[in-house]
Design a protein around this motif. Sequence first.
Motif, PDB file in Angstrom:
ATOM      1  N   CYS A  73       0.920  -1.145  -0.054  1.00 51.35           N
ATOM      2  CA  CYS A  73      -0.127  -0.025  -0.024  1.00 51.35           C
ATOM      3  C   CYS A  73       0.830   1.391  -0.026  1.00 51.35           C
ATOM      4  O   CYS A  73       1.958   1.240   0.602  1.00 51.35           O
ATOM      5  N   SER A  87      -5.587   3.897   3.288  1.00 50.35           N
ATOM      6  CA  SER A  87      -5.860   2.860   4.540  1.00 50.35           C
ATOM      7  C   SER A  87      -6.200   1.429   3.973  1.00 50.35           C
ATOM      8  O   SER A  87      -6.381   1.489   2.818  1.00 50.35           O
ATOM      9  N   LEU A  88      -6.089   0.606   4.762  1.00 51.00           N
ATOM     10  CA  LEU A  88      -6.474  -1.026   4.476  1.00 51.00           C
ATOM     11  C   LEU A  88      -7.165  -1.542   5.445  1.00 51.00           C
ATOM     12  O   LEU A  88      -6.804  -1.436   6.690  1.00 51.00           O
ATOM     13  N   THR A  89      -8.436  -2.136   5.087  1.00 51.86           N
ATOM     14  CA  THR A  89      -9.191  -2.865   5.878  1.00 51.86           C
ATOM     15  C   THR A  89      -8.905  -4.525   5.719  1.00 51.86           C
ATOM     16  O   THR A  89      -8.925  -5.067   4.745  1.00 51.86           O
ATOM     17  N   GLN A  93     -10.023  -8.252   6.897  1.00 56.80           N
ATOM     18  CA  GLN A  93     -11.024  -9.045   7.267  1.00 56.80           C
ATOM     19  C   GLN A  93     -10.880 -10.408   8.075  1.00 56.80           C
ATOM     20  O   GLN A  93      -9.950 -11.059   7.498  1.00 56.80           O
ATOM     21  N   THR A 134     -13.385  -6.736  11.353  1.00 58.32           N
ATOM     22  CA  THR A 134     -12.538  -6.094  10.509  1.00 58.32           C
ATOM     23  C   THR A 134     -11.461  -5.217  11.281  1.00 58.32           C
ATOM     24  O   THR A 134     -11.881  -4.509  12.404  1.00 58.32           O
ATOM     25  N   THR A 171      -8.898  -1.821  10.618  1.00 53.55           N
ATOM     26  CA  THR A 171      -8.515  -1.048   9.451  1.00 53.55           C
ATOM     27  C   THR A 171      -7.155  -0.263  10.116  1.00 53.55           C
ATOM     28  O   THR A 171      -7.078  -0.071  11.316  1.00 53.55           O
ATOM     29  N   SER A 186      -5.169   2.687   9.334  1.00 55.85           N
ATOM     30  CA  SER A 186      -5.327   4.155   8.623  1.00 55.85           C
ATOM     31  C   SER A 186      -4.202   4.899   8.502  1.00 55.85           C
ATOM     32  O   SER A 186      -3.295   4.899   9.265  1.00 55.85           O
TER      33      SER A 186
END
Lengths: 113, 115
Positions: free
Chosen positions: B13, B18-20, B22, B77, B79, B81
């Motif tokens: 990234c 941001s990455l979420t 799961q 989840t 995240t 940020s």
Amino acid sequence: AQSVAQPEDQVNVAEGNPLTVKCTYSVSGNPYLFWYVQYPNRGLQFLLKYITGDNLVKGSYGFEAEFNKSQTSFHLKKPSALVSDSALYFCAGRSGGYQKVTFGTGTKLQVIP
Amino acid sequence: SAVISQKPSRDICQRGTSLTIQCQVDSQVTMMFWYRQQPGQSLTLIATANQGSEATYESGFVIDKFPISRPNLTFSTLTVSNMSPEDSSIYLCSVEGQLSPTEAFFGQGTRLTVV
């Protein structure tokens, strides 16, 4: 506060020889102790646990661990090491119930053919 | 035992995004845990997620940086940020069995690299 210590960053052992990975703990009350293994690019896999009962606990892949209350130790052992045992090993502990688990810093085991 | 599926398994990234992540469990569990494993280091607990309440964060971790959702008993989840290179780590989801005491089960982890 609880803590788990793994005094060795790395352990080297020849294939076929017995191996020991050391762990000491500081956990209030009756400790629940665990060993996990982590292979490269993988999550943690559970090996064995001590909750109560016999001090010698047997787990997966031929591993065992000995709980020693007087020395507050929970060393991981295997009678005959395999090259495939080479991985990162984590000792973990908690004081029981659904309390937070504290992990040691990990010990890299290298089994030499 | 519990089977935990974590997605994505890895990602690269850009900083500032941001990455979420799961985490799906094959059975209902009361608590779910999120850990961070920085390169060459041990696991550090980020937060504990209970269904129906706000997550409980460990010292050094804040909700603005690591918002967590727990909409039901099988899913959560995390995240990450406003990412920076220092966030490059493996993030692991973990659950405990429904019978106490028991071991923790882990997902395969998400290897995050921030460039």
